[in-house]
Design a protein around this motif. Structure first.
Motif, short mmCIF file in Angstrom:
data_model
loop_
_atom_site.label_atom_id
_atom_site.label_comp_id
_atom_site.label_asym_id
_atom_site.label_seq_id
_atom_site.Cartn_x
_atom_site.Cartn_y
_atom_site.Cartn_z
N GLN A 1 17.80 -39.46 -40.44
CA GLN A 1 17.35 -38.69 -38.81
C GLN A 1 18.38 -38.96 -38.63
OE1 GLN A 1 15.74 -37.32 -37.13
NE2 GLN A 1 13.71 -36.79 -38.94
N ASN A 2 18.72 -37.84 -37.10
CA ASN A 2 19.48 -38.36 -35.50
C ASN A 2 18.54 -38.63 -35.65
OD1 ASN A 2 21.74 -36.32 -36.25
ND2 ASN A 2 19.95 -34.85 -36.09
N ILE A 3 18.79 -39.83 -34.30
CA ILE A 3 18.17 -40.68 -33.31
C ILE A 3 18.29 -40.25 -32.05
CG2 ILE A 3 16.82 -43.39 -32.33
CD1 ILE A 3 16.13 -41.86 -35.16
N LEU A 4 18.13 -39.28 -31.35
CA LEU A 4 18.34 -38.63 -29.82
C LEU A 4 17.47 -39.07 -28.92
CD1 LEU A 4 18.93 -35.43 -31.14
CD2 LEU A 4 20.70 -37.11 -30.98
N SER A 5 15.78 -39.57 -29.38
CA SER A 5 15.68 -39.71 -27.61
C SER A 5 14.00 -40.43 -28.76
CB SER A 5 14.95 -38.78 -27.82
OG SER A 5 13.41 -38.49 -27.01
N THR A 6 14.10 -41.45 -27.21
CA THR A 6 12.33 -42.86 -27.72
C THR A 6 10.91 -40.95 -28.20
OG1 THR A 6 12.38 -42.70 -25.56
CG2 THR A 6 13.01 -43.38 -27.07
N GLU A 7 11.66 -39.94 -27.68
CA GLU A 7 10.06 -39.39 -27.72
C GLU A 7 10.36 -38.88 -29.26
OE1 GLU A 7 10.13 -35.65 -25.57
OE2 GLU A 7 11.00 -36.77 -24.78
N GLN A 8 11.14 -39.12 -30.72
CA GLN A 8 10.94 -39.04 -32.01
C GLN A 8 10.15 -40.26 -32.34
OE1 GLN A 8 15.17 -38.79 -31.49
NE2 GLN A 8 14.99 -37.97 -33.99
N PHE A 9 9.33 -41.05 -31.91
CA PHE A 9 8.83 -42.28 -32.61
C PHE A 9 7.31 -42.25 -32.34
CE2 PHE A 9 13.02 -43.13 -32.52
CZ PHE A 9 13.05 -44.56 -33.13
N THR A 10 6.61 -42.30 -33.72
CA THR A 10 5.01 -42.31 -33.73
C THR A 10 5.16 -44.24 -33.47
OG1 THR A 10 5.36 -42.48 -35.66
CG2 THR A 10 5.17 -40.44 -35.53
N LYS A 11 4.08 -44.66 -33.54
CA LYS A 11 3.50 -46.02 -33.21
C LYS A 11 4.07 -46.56 -34.72
CE LYS A 11 0.25 -47.71 -30.45
NZ LYS A 11 -1.45 -47.30 -30.36
N SER A 12 4.04 -46.11 -35.84
CA SER A 12 3.99 -46.26 -36.67
C SER A 12 5.60 -46.57 -36.57
CB SER A 12 3.56 -45.64 -37.99
OG SER A 12 4.04 -45.22 -39.13
N MET B 1 9.54 -32.45 -29.31
CA MET B 1 10.46 -32.87 -30.26
C MET B 1 9.80 -33.74 -31.62
SD MET B 1 13.55 -35.69 -29.59
CE MET B 1 14.09 -34.61 -28.13
N LYS B 2 10.76 -32.89 -32.64
CA LYS B 2 9.91 -33.29 -33.94
C LYS B 2 10.09 -35.30 -34.00
CE LYS B 2 10.18 -31.55 -38.51
NZ LYS B 2 11.02 -32.37 -39.85
N LYS B 3 8.37 -35.56 -34.58
CA LYS B 3 8.61 -37.15 -35.14
C LYS B 3 8.77 -37.17 -36.38
CE LYS B 3 5.65 -37.06 -31.48
NZ LYS B 3 5.73 -37.96 -30.53
N ILE B 4 10.09 -38.28 -36.10
CA ILE B 4 10.20 -38.99 -37.25
C ILE B 4 9.49 -39.55 -38.51
CG2 ILE B 4 11.57 -41.42 -38.44
CD1 ILE B 4 12.67 -41.22 -35.26
N ASN B 5 7.86 -39.65 -38.12
CA ASN B 5 6.86 -39.53 -38.90
C ASN B 5 7.45 -40.83 -40.58
OD1 ASN B 5 4.12 -39.77 -38.19
ND2 ASN B 5 4.54 -37.38 -37.95
N GLY B 6 7.88 -41.90 -40.16
CA GLY B 6 8.40 -42.60 -41.55
C GLY B 6 9.32 -41.92 -42.42
N ARG B 7 10.38 -40.99 -41.98
CA ARG B 7 11.48 -40.27 -42.72
C ARG B 7 12.49 -40.17 -42.08
NH1 ARG B 7 7.71 -36.51 -42.05
NH2 ARG B 7 8.40 -34.87 -40.77
N PHE B 8 12.74 -41.87 -41.74
CA PHE B 8 14.31 -41.87 -41.01
C PHE B 8 15.30 -41.63 -41.88
CE2 PHE B 8 10.99 -44.68 -39.98
CZ PHE B 8 11.09 -45.31 -38.25
#
Ligand code: NCD
Length: 313
Positions: A11-22, A1-8
């Motif tokens: 964004q759709n928020i569908l899964s916690t898999e999208q989140f990096t630590k940052s 799944m594509k990471k958010i990587n700061g580009r909020f």
């Protein structure tokens, strides 16, 4: 799944898999900031003029209420829709049409649905961002984030944690979202305790093994109660199974005062709520209990942070 990587933004928020630590750090910093502001009584107008549709096809009180409170505390407006019997859906409208309609009125849609993957389906047709507020047995990403924030604040760390997840691990979506988030951290041990008919899904166990986190399976809470830093209790998801199976699973795991008192001094007790007897009410007084206080309140601040990040550049 594509990471958010700061580009909020948007964004759709569908899964916690999208989140990096940052990404998690960004959300938590803002959430903590909002907590300070709200608690100091300051009026916040960050989302003045923006509107959230809270579209809930499944029963909800806390997630529904906390999304609405989050938007209103930011100075925004809400369209609250709860219970399909009051809407066009009961006339047979498709999810896709309903989403397209409300995208005309609002800037973001928080949606809960009984079908796994429904949030993705909505996002595929929506011109405005979709926030998954629970899709069937899939995920509940904002709950995962608020659980993680509570753990971080209470334990003072997110690495080197032993967490026991107890109850309906197959049909409970909150444990899926939280497990995936914890995989970003070091030295996590998971103990999964569930009825044999409702284990943690293989797909998630595979993800846990892939990052090398430890997994233990136990059949009783008493077996690990002294070792854990976090116990995450969940209810049996009655509405997602045959009544006969529910009967077999209910009341299998109960955290009572005697058990809770055996926990380490600085450990904590979480539950996404509602509880249906999995934690006896006497445990509420235990200083380790955060489910009716810190954990619940964190939900509103995490949702405020996400709304702000998604709706402003
Ligand atoms: C959870 C959910 O809806 O998945 N509730 C909530 O949002 N706090 C847990 C549950 O219903 O058991």
């Amino acid at each position: 799944m594509k990471k958010i990587n700061g580009r909020f933004y948007k964004q759709n928020i569908l899964s916690t898999e999208q989140f990096t630590k940052s990404d998690i750090d960004t959300v938590f910093k803002l959430a903590i900031n909002y907590r300070k502001k709200v608690e100091s009584g300051k009026a916040i107008t960050d989302l003045k003029g923006k509107i959230l549709t809270a579209l809930f096809y499944e029963p909800s009180s806390r997630t529904f209420g906390s999304f609405i409170a989050a938007m209103q505390r930011l100075g925004g407006g809400v369209i609250p829709i709860q219970g399909i019997t009051f809407s066009s859906v009961s006339k047979g409208e498709t999810l896709e049409d309903t989403i397209r309609v409300f995208a005309n009125y609002s800037d973001v849609i928080a949606m809960r649905h009984n079908e796994t993957g429904a949030a993705q389906k909505a996002a595929d047709v929506s011109p405005v961002p979709i926030l998954n507020a629970g899709d069937g047995v899939g995920e509940h990403p904002t709950q995962g984030l608020l659980d993680l924030l509570t753990i971080k604040e209470r334990l003072g760390r997110l690495d080197k944690i032993h967490i026991a997840m107890v109850g309906d691990l197959k049909y409970g979506r909150t444990v899926h979202s939280l497990t995936k988030l914890l995989l970003l951290f070091q030295n996590i041990t998971f103990t999964f305790i569930s009825p044999p008919l409702s284990p943690m899904p293989d797909e998630i166990l595979k993800m846990v093994r892939k990052v090398g986190a430890k997994i233990q399976k136990k059949s009783a809470i008493v077996d690990i109660i002294k070792d854990i830093d976090v116990i995450y209790m969940t209810r049996i998801q009655k509405e997602r199974m045959d009544p006969k199976i529910y009967k077999k699973m209910k009341n299998m795991f109960i955290l009572d005062a005697k058990l809770a008192n055996k926990m380490k001094k600085n450990s904590i007790i979480l539950h996404p709520l509602p509880r249906i007897g999995e934690i006896t009410t006497e445990v509420d007084k235990n200083p380790r209990s955060v489910y009716l206080t810190h954990q619940m309140r964190s939900g509103m601040f995490v949702r405020m942070a996400l709304l702000k990040l998604i709706l402003t550049k």
